[in-house]
Design an enzyme around this catalytic site. Structure first.
Site, short mmCIF file in Angstrom:
data_model
loop_
_atom_site.label_atom_id
_atom_site.label_comp_id
_atom_site.label_asym_id
_atom_site.label_seq_id
_atom_site.Cartn_x
_atom_site.Cartn_y
_atom_site.Cartn_z
N THR A 87 0.94 -1.12 0.02
CA THR A 87 -0.01 -0.16 0.03
C THR A 87 0.95 1.35 0.01
OG1 THR A 87 -1.84 -1.26 1.04
CG2 THR A 87 -1.70 1.35 1.25
N GLN A 131 0.51 -9.97 -6.22
CA GLN A 131 0.15 -11.47 -6.44
C GLN A 131 0.94 -12.14 -7.38
OE1 GLN A 131 -1.96 -12.67 -4.22
NE2 GLN A 131 -3.08 -10.78 -3.27
N SER A 137 4.78 -6.94 -1.51
CA SER A 137 4.57 -6.85 -0.42
C SER A 137 5.07 -8.34 0.12
CB SER A 137 3.11 -7.20 -0.62
OG SER A 137 2.54 -7.21 0.89
N THR A 165 12.53 4.79 10.62
CA THR A 165 13.33 3.79 11.05
C THR A 165 13.16 2.34 10.31
OG1 THR A 165 13.72 4.76 13.06
CG2 THR A 165 14.20 2.46 13.09
N CYS A 196 -16.49 -6.25 2.92
CA CYS A 196 -17.37 -5.81 3.90
C CYS A 196 -16.88 -4.69 4.10
CB CYS A 196 -17.11 -6.58 5.05
SG CYS A 196 -18.21 -6.23 6.68
N1 PLP Z 1 -2.21 -5.06 -3.93
C1 PLP Z 1 -2.55 -6.31 -3.90
C2 PLP Z 1 -3.02 -6.92 -5.47
C3 PLP Z 1 -2.92 -6.85 -2.99
O1 PLP Z 1 -3.52 -8.14 -3.12
C4 PLP Z 1 -2.56 -6.19 -1.73
C5 PLP Z 1 -2.94 -6.81 -0.58
O2 PLP Z 1 -4.18 -7.14 -0.31
C6 PLP Z 1 -1.99 -4.88 -1.80
C7 PLP Z 1 -1.56 -4.45 -2.98
C8 PLP Z 1 -1.46 -4.14 -0.55
O3 PLP Z 1 -0.32 -4.95 0.25
P1 PLP Z 1 -0.06 -4.61 1.52
O4 PLP Z 1 -1.07 -5.53 2.68
O5 PLP Z 1 1.18 -5.09 1.87
O6 PLP Z 1 -0.28 -3.10 1.89
#
Ligand code: PLP
Length: 364
Positions: free
Chosen positions: A71, A166, A186, A224, A311
């Site tokens: 994110t 993903q 991620s 940090t 949700c």
């Molecule tokens: N992008 C995709 C396709 C995701 O599946 C996710 C997680 O749900 C994210 C971004 C966000 O990742 P993070 O949980 O590391 O912020």
């Protein structure tokens, strides 16, 4: 059998080797920016991880910075384009949609692939500075032809960002092969710890600054370092590369599962089933049975999956991904996502099928 976890696209169980490393480093003191030996030791963990993540994407290590998750990585890239035209696909993760509220959305086909005619039209008409299209959709597993999409963006004078969250550990995500300029990752989707991610970018480009403060990460990302988490991401990236050949086993499990379910009923739709998909994901709509009902029945049998609808404030909205693919609201609310990974066994899939069979029978 214990509880069965089939929700890897939400978060994957951490690999034991990664857990051991994170736990050990959590017990060590040292700020990676400090000059004394404790700092140097923490810095060494961060730099090892940087090389490991760089190897996953085949870029020089200084083209990787660590963040608090995808994110933040996505926000980092997109914050540089707040005043400039941006294109995103209609099926992006909410992080992309919220970070680029001014972006124009590219339609997708009923298979969940970017609609090339709409994309080319928007490239001509909007003259974007940046295009952001995810590599693999988290709900359906559909794989976009990122290298082709990026090449078209470049021809139109735009840079290209891909959310490869993903895709990591499931597909080749070498930056040059994908022709992309920026990539977000991620750790927790590739069996690393939660709360850590990375941005990768092409040499010679400037990375926008999102987190302001101290001079960490060569002034690219203040704050940090999450040393233990970063080290865990590094090891998870290395293990993801090593374990890529095993992905064919997961694909076989998924394909066998879908074949068995198709043999049970015609009353289902597999979203993205006709498009290229990553091997671990199945998004299946069972007509007339709300996903919440299905999830509760599966939960009673100890099986965790997720629904296609998110949700929000207690009300279940249909998934924007499935509606963009043309599903009506009721159909989209009847979709379940089953996502597998490194620890999934065929016995778990058998248990899922027996439980799902009961739901199908009740629906009849
Ligand atoms: N992008 C995709 C396709 C995701 O599946 C996710 C997680 O749900 C994210 C971004 C966000 O990742 P993070 O949980 O590391 O912020």
């Amino acid at each position: 059998m214990d509880h069965i976890y089939l929700d890897y696209n939400a978060t994957a169980p951490i690999r034991p080797e990664v857990l051991a490393l994170v736990t050990t480093i959590m017990g060590e003191v040292g700020n990676a920016s400090s000059v004394h030996r404790f700092g140097a030791s923490a810095r060494a963990h961060v730099e090892t991880a940087r090389r490991q993540v760089a190897a996953l994407c085949d870029v020089p290590a200084d083209q990787v910075i660590f963040t608090s998750g995808a994110t933040e990585s996505i926000n980092t890239v997109l914050c540089g384009y707040r005043d400039k035209p941006v294109l995103i696909s209609a099926i992006e993760h909410p992080a992309v949609i919220a970070a680029a509220p001014h972006a124009k959305e590219i339609k997708v086909t009923s298979d969940g692939l970017v609609d090339m005619d709409d994309y080319k039209r928007l490239l001509r008409e909007e003259k974007p500075a940046l295009v952001s299209i995810m590599m693999v959709n988290s709900e359906t597993g559909v794989i976009q032809p990122v290298a082709d999409l990026a090449a078209l963006a470049h021809e139109a004078g735009a840079l290209f960002h891909t959310d490869a969250v993903q895709a990591a550990g499931r597909l080749d995500i070498r930056l040059d092969n994908l022709k992309t300029d920026f990539m977000s990752l991620s750790a927790h989707k590739m069996a690393g710890p939660q709360g850590v991610g990375a941005v990768i970018w092409r040499e010679g480009l400037e990375l926008p600054k999102f987190m302001l403060g101290g001079g960490q990460e060569k002034n690219c990302r203040a704050g940090t370092h999450n040393t233990a988490g970063i080290a865990g991401m590094g090891l998870a990236a290395e293990l993801a590369v090593q374990n890529m050949p095993n992905y064919t086993n997961i694909t076989k499990l998924r394909d066998d599962m879908e074949a068995q379910i198709r043999a049970l009923t015609n009353n289902i739709i597999i979203y993205g089933g006709q498009a290229p998909r990553v091997g671990n994901t199945c998004n299946i709509g069972l007509s007339g049975v709300p996903a919440q009902t299905q999830m509760m029945a599966l939960d009673l049998d100890g099986i965790a999956v997720s629904s296609g609808s998110a949700c929000s404030s207690g009300s279940f909205k249909p998934s924007h991904v499935l509606t963009a693919m043309g599903a009506d609201e009721t159909a989209a609310k009847s979709a379940l996502r089953i996502s597998m990974g490194w620890a999934t066994t065929s016995a778990e899939i058998d248990a899922f099928i027996s439980s799902y069979k009961k739901i199908i029978q009740k629906a009849k």
